[in-house]
Design an enzyme around this catalytic site. Structure first.
Site, PDB file in Angstrom:
ATOM      1  N   ASN A  95     -44.381 -20.277 -41.607  1.00 26.23           N
ATOM      2  CA  ASN A  95     -45.366 -21.144 -42.246  1.00 26.23           C
ATOM      3  C   ASN A  95     -46.645 -21.407 -41.459  1.00 26.23           C
ATOM      4  O   ASN A  95     -47.601 -21.905 -42.015  1.00 26.23           O
ATOM      5  CB  ASN A  95     -44.724 -22.501 -42.566  1.00 26.23           C
ATOM      6  CG  ASN A  95     -43.551 -22.372 -43.484  1.00 26.23           C
ATOM      7  OD1 ASN A  95     -43.684 -21.889 -44.608  1.00 26.23           O
ATOM      8  ND2 ASN A  95     -42.385 -22.782 -43.027  1.00 26.23           N
ATOM      9  N   TYR A  96     -46.642 -21.111 -40.171  1.00 22.51           N
ATOM     10  CA  TYR A  96     -47.799 -21.519 -39.371  1.00 22.51           C
ATOM     11  C   TYR A  96     -48.497 -20.386 -38.633  1.00 22.51           C
ATOM     12  O   TYR A  96     -49.644 -20.534 -38.238  1.00 22.51           O
ATOM     13  CB  TYR A  96     -47.377 -22.573 -38.347  1.00 22.51           C
ATOM     14  CG  TYR A  96     -47.103 -23.908 -38.978  1.00 22.51           C
ATOM     15  CD1 TYR A  96     -48.161 -24.724 -39.368  1.00 22.51           C
ATOM     16  CD2 TYR A  96     -45.817 -24.345 -39.207  1.00 22.51           C
ATOM     17  CE1 TYR A  96     -47.921 -25.938 -39.973  1.00 22.51           C
ATOM     18  CE2 TYR A  96     -45.568 -25.570 -39.810  1.00 22.51           C
ATOM     19  CZ  TYR A  96     -46.625 -26.364 -40.188  1.00 22.51           C
ATOM     20  OH  TYR A  96     -46.397 -27.567 -40.785  1.00 22.51           O
TER      21      TYR A  96
END
Length: 593
Positions: free
Chosen positions: A550-551
């Site tokens: 997600n990052y």
DNA sequence: ATGAACACTTAGTACCACACTT
DNA sequence: AAGTGTGGTACTAAGTGTTCAT
């Protein structure tokens, strides 16, 4: 028929990559990113066709020889009451069934579903005996585990068939995988942490609860026999295929596409492009919030200190939450006085802020950070004359903060800082840690360490695996055994060399070479095991997956793989490669975040 | 202006299939 | 053939941030 259509679509897609590696920068403008023509603002698709959700299987009543007992006596329950009883019975060996809130919530909701007669009889949870029902389910799950290979194979085929039928949709001519095509089965709600609603009854979702979203001209999904949909709508400004309201928090749940889909991929790409734009202005923003620490306006000071935390510590924004509805957790803007302690000096550092609070999913954030002096002074001021339970930033909300950020950069919100700082940290750490002369295993260790630095920054934790101690011991035993082998090989090499010195013959020489090779191989194996052990130990409480998924801009990892000759499969498994297909298509080894 | 509703991303955990030992 | 460790996945809760309604 359906299948053939789908596979031909898939085939076509292979020849026309969906993610064309062009025009990443806004200023290069003018080119078509995708095959399809551009859609109007806010329009997400022009065609959406699917089968609707797959419903959780109906309740199967208990066999007659499995009893529920009340006050020591068997009691035959109505179907609905029995079903809910099984939810509780299944959970019996979980710790949370011992919690009072869980028990009370469960019992309250259970009683609501009972017949009048049952309500009259069953008035005390302590007198309920679910143990026979519990055993029934334990046995059942054992039996399932013990199934023969063929029987398991058959079950799998049935599941695959369902996946094939319900697990895909057609979106703008492409067959796309759906993320969650099944309705959530009924059961007892389990919140995270100290959740006030734990144990409440999560009701069965019926077709009558479900809103279908698809395109007008598509084959509209049929509700199950004898049922109707709540509504069928044709809203192409949203991406969901179906939705319903869950009864615990009264919020919406959606059926959406899988991350491998083009729609999600593009969105993901866009997210990282926004974060990359922050890179260009972040120095300016930092200068600005430093200046704002001295602002005449209290509001601005609070905003500037909060932003500093978000930037430096990668804290989440911290929206307000309805009290009593969820576990008591906070983010940056919702921090309370009780969540920080100020130390003028601590462990040889000046102006230390000690954070201790529960964040998302009730994961504890604990950190001691030396901050710049004006921040320290401001915090002191914000805390003055406040109770521990008061808001630290009483003049600030995520809304105010985000409005401010929007002015500084188009598309900038608090969470962009997390993405930006995570990705830039990975890139920097990879640069600092990778040794081009390492073998692949060594490089992977470096990668994991870089990944770990990000996970620590973002406070991504996991519970230490139950098997950790044991598997660590096993690994240590392997290492010891290998060490032994290395020692032996060394001795053998020495012997061979001595012999060669004496004899000088070819056979002895060949033997020396052989022993050298053996030693080298063993030493490599030992090194690999040591690397494994280090990695394992450093990783026991840290979850790498969340940041990876997600990052971290996948193009950073892909570029790194290409640059250092590490196969991408070593970093991303199949699912992850599908999710990051867009990045794999476009990133070359020179990619810079 | 405010709060509720909505849509979407981010998050940890339980479980299971599978590879590998024993 | 059974045990065991592990990666992958399913699941669904819990966030963020925008939009809508009043």
């Amino acid at each position: 028929m359906y299948r053939r259509l789908a596979s031909s679509l898939l085939g076509r897609r292979v020849r026309h990559p969906r993610f064309t590696p062009v025009c990443l920068r806004q200023d290069s403008g003018g080119c078509d990113r995708w095959e399809e023509e551009k859609k109007e603002d806010g329009v997400k698709w022009t065609q959406l066709e699917h089968r609707g959700p797959y419903f959780a299987p109906l309740y199967e009543p208990l066999p007659d020889d499995v009893h529920f007992y009340y006050d020591g006596k068997p009691l035959k329950l109505s179907l609905a009451t029995e079903e809910i009883a099984t939810f509780y019975a299944k959970m019996l060996d979980h710790e949370y069934t011992t919690k009072e809130i869980f028990q009370n919530n469960f019992f309250n909701d259970w009683r609501k579903e009972m017949t009048l007669m049952e309500q009259k009889i069953i008035t005390d949870l302590d007198k309920c005996d679910f143990s026979e029902i519990h055993k029934y389910f334990v046995d059942k799950s054992e039996a399932r585990k013990a199934l023969s290979k063929e029987e398991k194979q058959k079950l799998k085929e049935e599941a695959d068939k369902i996946q094939e039928e319900y697990g895909y949709c057609i979106l703008d001519g492409h067959r796309e995988k759906i993320g969650n095509f099944k309705t959530e089965p009924p059961g007892l709600f389990r919140g995270r942490g100290d959740h006030p609603k734990m144990g409440m009854l999560k009701k069965r979702i019926m077709p009558e609860d479900v809103i279908i979203n698809c395109s007008k001209n598509s084959k509209i999904p049929k509700p199950p026999e004898g049922h109707k949909w709540k509504e069928v709508r044709f809203d192409n400004t949203v991406t969901w295929l179906a939705s319903w309201t869950e009864n615990i928090q009264n919020t919406l749940k959606y059926i959406m596409l899988n991350p491998s889909s083009k729609l999600k991929g593009e969105k993901d790409w866009h997210k990282y492009e926004v974060a990359r734009r922050l890179k260009d202005v972040v120095q300016k923003i930092r200068a600005q919030y430093r200046a704002d620490w001295k602002s005449k306006e209290m509001k601005n000071r609070q905003r500037a200190v909060a932003l500093y935390f978000i930037d430096k510590l990668a804290l989440r924004a911290g929206n307000e939450k309805e009290e009593g509805e969820t576990a008591d957790t906070v983010g940056c803007c919702s921090l309370r006085v009780e969540h920080i302690k100020l130390h003028r000096e601590l462990d040889g550092q000046e102006h230390v802020v000690e954070f201790d609070f529960l964040g998302k999913d009730s994961i504890r954030y604990y950190n001691k950070v030396s901050v710049e002096k004006p921040v320290f002074k401001n915090l002191k001021m914000f805390m003055k004359n406040k109770d521990p339970a008061d808001d630290l930033f009483d003049q600030l909300s995520t809304c105010i903060l985000n409005k401010h950020l929007q002015k500084l950069m188009d598309g900038l919100t608090a969470k962009v800082f997390r993405t930006y700082n995570a990705s830039i940290t990975l890139q920097e750490q990879l640069k600092a840690l990778t040794n081009p002369d390492d073998n692949v295993a060594g490089k992977l260790l470096s990668y994991n360490r870089a990944n770990r630095a990000v996970a620590i920054l973002c406070n991504h934790q996991r519970s230490i695996p139950k098997t950790f101690e044991k598997s660590m011991q096993n690994l240590q035993a392997k290492i010891d055994a290998k060490k032994q082998q290395v020692e032996e090989a060394k001795q053998e090499l020495k012997n061979a060399e001595d012999e060669f010195k004496d004899t000088k013959d070819d056979k002895a020489k060949a033997n020396v070479e052989k022993k050298k090779k053996l030693l080298k191989r063993l030493e490599e194996q030992l090194a690999k095991l040591n690397v494994q052990a280090t990695d394992k130990e450093e990783n026991k409480q840290i979850a790498l997956g969340t940041s990876k998924l997600n990052y971290l801009d996948p193009r950073i990892s892909i570029a790194w793989c290409k640059k250092f000759g590490v196969p991408i499969e070593k970093i991303y498994n199949k699912t992850q490669r599908e999710k990051f297909a867009w990045a794999i298509d476009m990133a070359d080894e020179d990619f810079e975040f």
